[in-house]
Design a protein around this motif. Structure first.
Motif, PDB file in Angstrom:
ATOM      1  N   TYR A 179       0.810  -1.217   0.000  1.00 21.61           N
ATOM      2  CA  TYR A 179       0.000   0.000   0.000  1.00 21.61           C
ATOM      3  C   TYR A 179       0.844   1.269   0.000  1.00 21.61           C
ATOM      4  O   TYR A 179       1.857   1.354   0.705  1.00 21.61           O
ATOM      5  CB  TYR A 179      -0.919   0.027   1.228  1.00 21.61           C
ATOM      6  CG  TYR A 179      -2.039  -0.976   1.161  1.00 21.61           C
ATOM      7  CD1 TYR A 179      -3.180  -0.719   0.399  1.00 21.61           C
ATOM      8  CD2 TYR A 179      -1.946  -2.196   1.833  1.00 21.61           C
ATOM      9  CE1 TYR A 179      -4.211  -1.646   0.325  1.00 21.61           C
ATOM     10  CE2 TYR A 179      -2.968  -3.125   1.765  1.00 21.61           C
ATOM     11  CZ  TYR A 179      -4.096  -2.844   1.005  1.00 21.61           C
ATOM     12  OH  TYR A 179      -5.106  -3.773   0.926  1.00 21.61           O
ATOM     13  N   SER A 184      -4.559   7.274  -2.780  1.00 18.90           N
ATOM     14  CA  SER A 184      -5.807   7.664  -3.437  1.00 18.90           C
ATOM     15  C   SER A 184      -7.005   6.799  -3.053  1.00 18.90           C
ATOM     16  O   SER A 184      -8.118   7.077  -3.500  1.00 18.90           O
ATOM     17  CB  SER A 184      -5.612   7.603  -4.956  1.00 18.90           C
ATOM     18  OG  SER A 184      -5.238   6.289  -5.358  1.00 18.90           O
ATOM     19  N   CYS A 185      -6.806   5.755  -2.254  1.00 18.57           N
ATOM     20  CA  CYS A 185      -7.919   4.882  -1.886  1.00 18.57           C
ATOM     21  C   CYS A 185      -8.883   5.609  -0.943  1.00 18.57           C
ATOM     22  O   CYS A 185      -8.456   6.157   0.081  1.00 18.57           O
ATOM     23  CB  CYS A 185      -7.411   3.623  -1.196  1.00 18.57           C
ATOM     24  SG  CYS A 185      -6.439   2.542  -2.271  1.00 18.57           S
ATOM     25  N   GLY A 188     -12.247   0.907   1.905  1.00 17.99           N
ATOM     26  CA  GLY A 188     -11.495  -0.318   2.148  1.00 17.99           C
ATOM     27  C   GLY A 188     -10.821  -0.304   3.505  1.00 17.99           C
ATOM     28  O   GLY A 188     -11.382   0.158   4.498  1.00 17.99           O
ATOM     29  N   ARG A 194      -3.381  -0.769   6.642  1.00 25.70           N
ATOM     30  CA  ARG A 194      -2.454  -0.731   5.511  1.00 25.70           C
ATOM     31  C   ARG A 194      -1.012  -0.626   5.989  1.00 25.70           C
ATOM     32  O   ARG A 194      -0.118  -1.296   5.468  1.00 25.70           O
ATOM     33  CB  ARG A 194      -2.801   0.436   4.584  1.00 25.70           C
ATOM     34  CG  ARG A 194      -4.115   0.251   3.841  1.00 25.70           C
ATOM     35  CD  ARG A 194      -4.538   1.503   3.104  1.00 25.70           C
ATOM     36  NE  ARG A 194      -5.849   1.330   2.494  1.00 25.70           N
ATOM     37  CZ  ARG A 194      -6.754   2.279   2.337  1.00 25.70           C
ATOM     38  NH1 ARG A 194      -6.489   3.521   2.747  1.00 25.70           N
ATOM     39  NH2 ARG A 194      -7.926   2.024   1.778  1.00 25.70           N
ATOM     40  N   ILE A 231      -0.675  -0.389  -4.289  1.00 28.91           N
ATOM     41  CA  ILE A 231      -2.110  -0.145  -4.262  1.00 28.91           C
ATOM     42  C   ILE A 231      -2.344   1.207  -3.586  1.00 28.91           C
ATOM     43  O   ILE A 231      -1.666   1.565  -2.625  1.00 28.91           O
ATOM     44  CB  ILE A 231      -2.826  -1.267  -3.490  1.00 28.91           C
ATOM     45  CG1 ILE A 231      -2.604  -2.613  -4.184  1.00 28.91           C
ATOM     46  CG2 ILE A 231      -4.320  -0.984  -3.358  1.00 28.91           C
ATOM     47  CD1 ILE A 231      -3.007  -3.808  -3.341  1.00 28.91           C
ATOM     48  N   CYS A 232      -3.285   1.964  -4.087  1.00 32.01           N
ATOM     49  CA  CYS A 232      -3.613   3.332  -3.644  1.00 32.01           C
ATOM     50  C   CYS A 232      -2.689   4.378  -4.256  1.00 32.01           C
ATOM     51  O   CYS A 232      -2.770   5.556  -3.902  1.00 32.01           O
ATOM     52  CB  CYS A 232      -3.626   3.492  -2.122  1.00 32.01           C
ATOM     53  SG  CYS A 232      -4.803   2.415  -1.271  1.00 32.01           S
ATOM     54  N   SER A 236      -0.684   1.740 -10.009  1.00 31.45           N
ATOM     55  CA  SER A 236      -0.438   0.526  -9.237  1.00 31.45           C
ATOM     56  C   SER A 236       0.006  -0.623 -10.125  1.00 31.45           C
ATOM     57  O   SER A 236      -0.550  -0.858 -11.199  1.00 31.45           O
ATOM     58  CB  SER A 236      -1.704   0.124  -8.480  1.00 31.45           C
ATOM     59  OG  SER A 236      -1.488  -1.084  -7.772  1.00 31.45           O
ATOM     60  N   SER A 240      -5.563  -4.994  -6.433  1.00 36.96           N
ATOM     61  CA  SER A 240      -6.260  -4.923  -5.157  1.00 36.96           C
ATOM     62  C   SER A 240      -7.192  -6.126  -5.083  1.00 36.96           C
ATOM     63  O   SER A 240      -6.991  -7.115  -5.804  1.00 36.96           O
ATOM     64  CB  SER A 240      -7.022  -3.603  -5.055  1.00 36.96           C
ATOM     65  OG  SER A 240      -7.586  -3.470  -3.766  1.00 36.96           O
TER      66      SER A 240
END
Length: 269
Positions: A179, A184-185, A188, A194, A231-232, A236, A240
């Protein structure tokens, strides 16, 4: 400066070719290219799960033509190439079913292993589906396993590799951080979860690196090449949660294999 086995092999080939052009047979010339053997062992991060383009003959092992071992084989054309890495493999699976191609003539071996022993898939399932406190507890259980049990299992794999391929250069590769924190996530896992997952990956990598180096093997960290591609992030290289193909979740994409794993292995081999 000490050259890697493959670099030394390539250099001696160039010297041999130059001598042949001059009509002389060089003393101590390297073996011909056809004799250089590479064997790729390990789990789904080596087999290429998540990269697509799977070899149907590999079945549930899901060996991808876009996995870093195949990319290296295509770029360097070793005389022999054996690809036995398999999705879901644990240390015992490597020793029981992947070492057949290794022999005294093997020059290069790559491996990623340990994540499944430590329960990575269960950790991620727990963290995605259950509470933050349950997630953190499961991560701590995995870290305790890495501290207490995994080193002995890695030792058994590394000893078995060395016994079957006594002259090979063995490259052990690690796992990425998953992560980008404060990325930007919008939904979740929590940032706490994370960060804890990233910390567990670092913990596993540190334990694996120590065992690899203690056996005289080379170590390749992919944390740096994946930085900015977690991820995020906006770009990426990791899947995910993929509910349509759950097995690809948290695995490198084709770009992760070519941009994250391949350059590390290529520079370490």
């Amino acid at each position: 400066m000490k050259l890697s086995r493959f670099a030394a092999f390539s250099t001696s080939l160039l010297l041999a070719a130059s001598a042949a052009l001059l009509g002389a047979a060089p003393a101590g010339a390297a073996a011909p290219a056809a004799s250089f053997g590479y064997v790729a062992l390990g789990d789904s991060y080596s087999s290429g799960v998540g990269a697509g383009s799977y070899d149907s003959a590999s079945g549930d092992c899901k060996r991808s033509t876009k996995a870093f071992p195949v990319l290296w084989k295509n770029a360097h054309s070793p005389g022999t190439f054996a690809f036995t890495a398999c999705s879901g493999a644990r240390t015992g699976d490597v020793t029981a079913g992947q070492l057949g191609p290794l022999d005294s003539g093997t020059d290069l071996v790559s491996i990623t292993i340990g994540g499944n022993d430590a329960g990575f898939a269960d950790v991620m399932t727990t963290c995605v589906l259950q509470s933050e406190s349950t997630c953190l507890n499961r991560i701590n259980q995995a870290k305790a396993y890495v501290d207490g049990t995994l080193p002995g299992k890695l030792d058994a794999v590394y000893r078995a590799i060395r016994a079957k391929a006594p002259a090979a250069r063995v490259v052990v590769l690690g796992y990425p951080r998953f992560y980008k924190l404060n990325g930007s996530c919008l939904a979740g896992l929590s940032e706490t979860e994370r960060a804890a997952i990233n910390g567990a990956s670092d913990h596993l990598n540190a334990a694996t690196e120590k065992r690899a180096r203690d056996h005289g093997f080379a170590w390749g960290s992919v944390v740096g090449t994946f930085t900015g591609h977690e991820i995020c992030s906006s770009s990426s290289w990791l899947h995910s949660v993929n509910w349509t193909n759950i097995g690809e979740s948290y695995h490198p994409t084709a770009a992760g294999q070519s941009g994250g794993y391949y350059p590390v292995f290529n520079s370490t081999a």
